[in-house]
Design a protein around this motif. Structure first.
Motif, PDB file in Angstrom:
ATOM      1  N   GLY A 118     -21.908 -43.309  51.465  1.00  9.70           N
ATOM      2  CA  GLY A 118     -21.749 -41.859  51.543  1.00  9.70           C
ATOM      3  C   GLY A 118     -20.330 -41.384  51.317  1.00  9.70           C
ATOM      4  N   TYR A 119     -19.358 -42.272  51.556  1.00  9.42           N
ATOM      5  CA  TYR A 119     -17.964 -41.884  51.319  1.00  9.42           C
ATOM      6  C   TYR A 119     -17.736 -41.554  49.841  1.00  9.42           C
ATOM      7  N   VAL A 120     -18.509 -42.165  48.943  1.00 12.52           N
ATOM      8  CA  VAL A 120     -18.383 -41.855  47.517  1.00 12.52           C
ATOM      9  C   VAL A 120     -18.920 -40.447  47.241  1.00 12.52           C
ATOM     10  N   ALA A 121     -20.049 -40.120  47.840  1.00 13.10           N
ATOM     11  CA  ALA A 121     -20.592 -38.763  47.677  1.00 13.10           C
ATOM     12  C   ALA A 121     -19.619 -37.721  48.233  1.00 13.10           C
ATOM     13  N   ILE A 126     -15.468 -33.388  47.099  1.00 15.49           N
ATOM     14  CA  ILE A 126     -14.083 -32.923  47.188  1.00 15.49           C
ATOM     15  C   ILE A 126     -13.496 -32.719  45.793  1.00 15.49           C
ATOM     16  N   VAL A 127     -13.717 -33.689  44.903  1.00 18.98           N
ATOM     17  CA  VAL A 127     -13.170 -33.583  43.545  1.00 18.98           C
ATOM     18  C   VAL A 127     -13.775 -32.392  42.811  1.00 18.98           C
ATOM     19  N   LYS A 128     -15.062 -32.205  42.950  1.00 14.33           N
ATOM     20  CA  LYS A 128     -15.710 -31.065  42.280  1.00 14.33           C
ATOM     21  C   LYS A 128     -15.114 -29.743  42.740  1.00 14.33           C
ATOM     22  N   GLN A 129     -14.816 -29.670  44.025  1.00 16.59           N
ATOM     23  CA  GLN A 129     -14.194 -28.452  44.539  1.00 16.59           C
ATOM     24  C   GLN A 129     -12.804 -28.264  43.938  1.00 16.59           C
ATOM     25  N   ARG A 130     -12.056 -29.354  43.830  1.00 19.39           N
ATOM     26  CA  ARG A 130     -10.708 -29.252  43.269  1.00 19.39           C
ATOM     27  C   ARG A 130     -10.733 -28.950  41.769  1.00 19.39           C
ATOM     28  N   LEU A 131     -11.682 -29.541  41.063  1.00 21.49           N
ATOM     29  CA  LEU A 131     -11.777 -29.270  39.622  1.00 21.49           C
ATOM     30  C   LEU A 131     -12.184 -27.833  39.346  1.00 21.49           C
ATOM     31  N   ASN A 132     -13.031 -27.302  40.209  1.00 22.27           N
ATOM     32  CA  ASN A 132     -13.437 -25.893  40.112  1.00 22.27           C
ATOM     33  C   ASN A 132     -13.927 -25.522  38.712  1.00 22.27           C
ATOM     34  N   GLY A 133     -14.693 -26.435  38.103  1.00 26.75           N
ATOM     35  CA  GLY A 133     -15.321 -26.137  36.824  1.00 26.75           C
ATOM     36  C   GLY A 133     -14.435 -26.324  35.613  1.00 26.75           C
ATOM     37  N   ARG A 134     -13.212 -26.849  35.798  1.00 30.06           N
ATOM     38  CA  ARG A 134     -12.303 -27.005  34.645  1.00 30.06           C
ATOM     39  C   ARG A 134     -12.826 -28.031  33.652  1.00 30.06           C
ATOM     40  N   MET A 191     -27.522 -40.761  44.030  1.00 28.42           N
ATOM     41  CA  MET A 191     -26.713 -40.120  45.065  1.00 28.42           C
ATOM     42  C   MET A 191     -25.524 -39.398  44.444  1.00 28.42           C
ATOM     43  N   GLN A 192     -24.908 -40.017  43.448  1.00 28.40           N
ATOM     44  CA  GLN A 192     -23.775 -39.381  42.780  1.00 28.40           C
ATOM     45  C   GLN A 192     -24.197 -38.106  42.069  1.00 28.40           C
ATOM     46  N   ILE A 193     -25.356 -38.142  41.412  1.00 26.81           N
ATOM     47  CA  ILE A 193     -25.867 -36.938  40.755  1.00 26.81           C
ATOM     48  C   ILE A 193     -26.079 -35.833  41.779  1.00 26.81           C
ATOM     49  N   GLU A 194     -26.703 -36.170  42.895  1.00 28.61           N
ATOM     50  CA  GLU A 194     -26.972 -35.174  43.936  1.00 28.61           C
ATOM     51  C   GLU A 194     -25.682 -34.601  44.499  1.00 28.61           C
ATOM     52  N   ALA A 195     -24.626 -35.431  44.562  1.00 31.38           N
ATOM     53  CA  ALA A 195     -23.343 -34.962  45.092  1.00 31.38           C
ATOM     54  C   ALA A 195     -22.591 -34.080  44.109  1.00 31.38           C
ATOM     55  N   GLY A 196     -22.973 -34.119  42.811  1.00 33.12           N
ATOM     56  CA  GLY A 196     -22.346 -33.222  41.847  1.00 33.12           C
ATOM     57  C   GLY A 196     -21.751 -33.863  40.618  1.00 33.12           C
ATOM     58  N   ALA A 197     -21.934 -35.179  40.419  1.00 35.51           N
ATOM     59  CA  ALA A 197     -21.407 -35.807  39.201  1.00 35.51           C
ATOM     60  C   ALA A 197     -22.036 -35.156  37.967  1.00 35.51           C
TER      61      ALA A 197
END
Length: 344
Positions: A118-121, A126-134, A191-197
């Motif tokens: 789960g630490y990977v998810a 966190i990264v998705k939030q920081r990238l903010n769609g860039r 799990m990665q897909i669900e987390a936002g990859a």
């Protein structure tokens, strides 16, 4: 992310230039990475979502690449299954409990992936939030054969002698182990897909050690199983192995969106040999980045020019960045690709 250069190219849609990212783009060639690593062990970095997110963002901020790839290691799935993983300075990964017989395979866990990994998810979120769609974020996993080779050998290997003895003398046991790894890998990528990859890459780093028949039986079978088991609407998957210049026809049968190609192939010719709709990624020889800048420019332009008639090309290296490569040369290479325009 469907309008990003990277996602469009991964789905073989037209782009005005090749998107660019580089395998091992966050790593030891960066002084900023080394500063973080001075304070934390490698596994601590992988297991701590905020630290892994910091490392993931380094090439986004310092190189300006077109896709981020999460910072982790291909062997976290094996660790979640019960492998006693550690990293030795200068010696790479080690498993203190190599898996070489029926008892060892039976002792491996079928883990609850969100609980163990789960630490990977958390890091992906966190990264998705920081990238903010860039730009898109690529998740990844190690393919079953490569993960199995580490579990069986207990460490990196030059000839994979013990692994091949298992494949050839006890193929049923090898398939049992590979099946276990494939199930965990499928759950892990979902799990990665669900987390936002936004995309995924499957690394079969040591597949080049296999013959054609052994690749088909012990590697391709399980890559196909994983790809078919992913919940991946609008999520492209990249299939990478050393040896892709040879195995690409089989790799295509697993139906990835992208095949990442080593530097031994004529990339344009290989692309034309693949079924329509499969993109290619690669395939600059990483050693070019040690060369003078005039050589780097000539080779990058030569590769991009060769792909000018093809939709579905992602610029990358044929393998990863080496630790002693000059940062200035890597940044120069990325900037060259970003400045390039198709002459169509």
């Amino acid at each position: 992310m469907q309008n990003s250069l990277f996602i469009k190219a991964a789905f073989s849609q037209p782009t005005h230039r090749p998107p660019v990212w580089l395998m091992r783009q966050a790593g030891r060639y960066m002084k900023e990475y080394l500063a973080i690593k001075e304070k934390h062990s490698f596994l601590e970095m992988c297991r701590t979502p905020e630290i892994a997110a910091d490392v993931t963002m380094l090439p986004v901020d310092l190189l300006g690449i077109d896709a981020a790839i999460m910072f982790s290691d291909i062997l976290v799935t094996a660790e979640a299954m019960g492998g006693k993983l550690r990293f030795e300075n200068g010696a790479g990964p080690r498993f203190d409990n190599p898996v070489r017989d029926k008892a060892g395979i039976d002792a491996l866990l079928n883990p609850d992936v969100p609980e163990k990994l789960g630490y990977v998810a958390d890091m992906i979120r966190i990264v998705k939030q920081r990238l903010n769609g860039r730009i898109p974020l690529i998740g990844f996993a190690g393919a079953p054969f490569t993960v199995m080779s580490y579990l069986v050998e207990g460490k990196s290997s030059r000839d994979f002698k013990i692994t091949k003895q298992l494949l050839h003398n006890e193929p049923a046991l090898a398939h049992e182990l590979l099946s276990k790894i494939a199930r965990v890998t499928t759950d892990y990528l979902n799990m990665q897909i669900e987390a936002g990859a936004d995309a995924l890459q499957l690394f079969d780093s040591w597949a080049e050690s296999l013959s054609w028949d052994d690749y088909r039986e012990f590697a391709h079978t399980y890559v196909s199983e994983i790809i078919s088991g992913l919940n991946r609407k609008d999520i492209p998957i990249i299939s990478f192995c050393k040896g892709s210049s040879v195995f690409a026809p089989l790799m295509a049968q697993a139906k990835p969106d992208v095949i990442s190609v080593d530097w031994n192939a004529d990339l344009a010719a290989l692309k034309r040999s693949l079924p329509k709709g499969i993109a290619v990624q690669g395939n600059l020889d990483p050693h070019i980045l040690y060369a003078e800048k005039r050589v780097i420019k000539e080779r990058i332009y030569r590769l991009c020019d060769s792909m000018s008639e093809e939709d579905g090309f992602i610029f990358n290296l044929g393998h990863g960045i080496m630790p002693d490569m000059p940062f200035e040369h890597i940044k120069y290479a990325v900037d060259l690709v970003k400045e390039y325009k198709w002459q169509k």
